[in-house]
Design a protein around this motif. Structure first.
Motif, mmCIF file in Angstrom:
data_model
loop_
_atom_site.group_PDB
_atom_site.id
_atom_site.type_symbol
_atom_site.label_atom_id
_atom_site.label_comp_id
_atom_site.label_asym_id
_atom_site.label_seq_id
_atom_site.Cartn_x
_atom_site.Cartn_y
_atom_site.Cartn_z
ATOM 1 N N SER A 68 65.733 46.908 21.907
ATOM 2 C CA SER A 68 66.474 45.691 21.556
ATOM 3 C C SER A 68 65.587 44.765 20.723
ATOM 4 O O SER A 68 66.001 44.261 19.677
ATOM 5 C CB SER A 68 66.916 44.945 22.818
ATOM 6 N N ILE A 69 64.362 44.561 21.194
ATOM 7 C CA ILE A 69 63.445 43.663 20.486
ATOM 8 C C ILE A 69 62.940 44.299 19.187
ATOM 9 O O ILE A 69 62.890 43.639 18.150
ATOM 10 C CB ILE A 69 62.263 43.260 21.406
ATOM 11 N N THR A 70 62.583 45.594 19.250
ATOM 12 C CA THR A 70 62.106 46.288 18.050
ATOM 13 C C THR A 70 63.162 46.239 16.944
ATOM 14 O O THR A 70 62.819 46.089 15.767
ATOM 15 C CB THR A 70 61.750 47.758 18.359
ATOM 16 N N LEU A 71 64.434 46.350 17.333
ATOM 17 C CA LEU A 71 65.517 46.313 16.354
ATOM 18 C C LEU A 71 65.516 44.995 15.578
ATOM 19 O O LEU A 71 65.638 44.990 14.343
ATOM 20 C CB LEU A 71 66.863 46.512 17.072
ATOM 21 N N ILE A 72 65.341 43.884 16.277
ATOM 22 C CA ILE A 72 65.330 42.555 15.631
ATOM 23 C C ILE A 72 64.141 42.447 14.664
ATOM 24 O O ILE A 72 64.298 42.026 13.512
ATOM 25 C CB ILE A 72 65.259 41.440 16.700
ATOM 26 N N LEU A 73 62.947 42.864 15.128
ATOM 27 C CA LEU A 73 61.734 42.754 14.307
ATOM 28 C C LEU A 73 61.796 43.688 13.093
ATOM 29 O O LEU A 73 61.477 43.278 11.966
ATOM 30 C CB LEU A 73 60.491 43.049 15.155
ATOM 31 N N ALA A 74 62.234 44.937 13.301
ATOM 32 C CA ALA A 74 62.328 45.902 12.199
ATOM 33 C C ALA A 74 63.355 45.442 11.168
ATOM 34 O O ALA A 74 63.133 45.569 9.958
ATOM 35 C CB ALA A 74 62.688 47.286 12.736
ATOM 36 N N ALA A 75 64.470 44.893 11.636
ATOM 37 C CA ALA A 75 65.515 44.398 10.731
ATOM 38 C C ALA A 75 64.997 43.219 9.902
ATOM 39 O O ALA A 75 65.338 43.089 8.719
ATOM 40 C CB ALA A 75 66.762 44.007 11.521
ATOM 41 N N ALA A 76 64.156 42.374 10.508
ATOM 42 C CA ALA A 76 63.577 41.233 9.791
ATOM 43 C C ALA A 76 62.651 41.720 8.667
ATOM 44 O O ALA A 76 62.727 41.229 7.533
ATOM 45 C CB ALA A 76 62.800 40.338 10.759
ATOM 46 N N ILE A 77 61.789 42.715 8.979
ATOM 47 C CA ILE A 77 60.870 43.277 7.980
ATOM 48 C C ILE A 77 61.665 43.954 6.868
ATOM 49 O O ILE A 77 61.395 43.760 5.679
ATOM 50 C CB ILE A 77 59.890 44.275 8.648
#
Lengths: 90, 90
Positions: A68-77
């Motif tokens: 869930s958290i990785t998805l937010i960070l990866a999407a931001a990058i």
């Protein structure tokens, strides 16, 4: 009580999830994405979404939490990379 | 026969694992790691090792398969980053 696999899973989740935070901070701060692969972040973001669905389907809390958290960070990058590809060099 | 969670797990594994291949190729070819976060790759590589141990401990083939390959690719990218940090700029 946590079992040993659960503890290893949470350690894995914390490390791989937290790892994308310094990359996201660096990318958002510098806006530099020249050495980041667009293919990687496109495939990775989609893949993390599938890991999240996988975690939900087998009700594995470590996988759900991490992705869930990785998805937010990866999407931001990925967003900064796409922006640069469209409007700047790199 | 594969169950639906297994199929989703393998799709997730293929995408997140394969995603590191274009990044590894780009990094090895250009040697440019300026916009890659050292903290990210150090933590991520260690985290992937823990995911591999987690997969082994719960005998989950999708997690074992994905993280074995991701570990090699992430370690390759981390090596170029560390080399550059030691001997070049970035």
């Amino acid at each position: 009580m946590k079992t040993t696999p659960e503890i290893i899973g949470y350690l894995a989740a914390i490390l791989t999830t937290a790892s994308f935070l310094p990359q996201a901070i660096l990318t958002i701060k510098t806006k530099d994405t020249k050495s980041l692969s667009l293919s990687m972040y496109a495939m990775f973001t989609l893949g993390v979404l599938f890991w999240l669905l996988y975690g939900l389907s087998i009700a594995d809390k470590a996988i759900i939490f991490a992705n869930s958290i990785t998805l937010i960070l990866a999407a931001a990058i990925l967003s900064v990379k796409i922006y640069n590809r469209l409007y700047n060099k790199g």
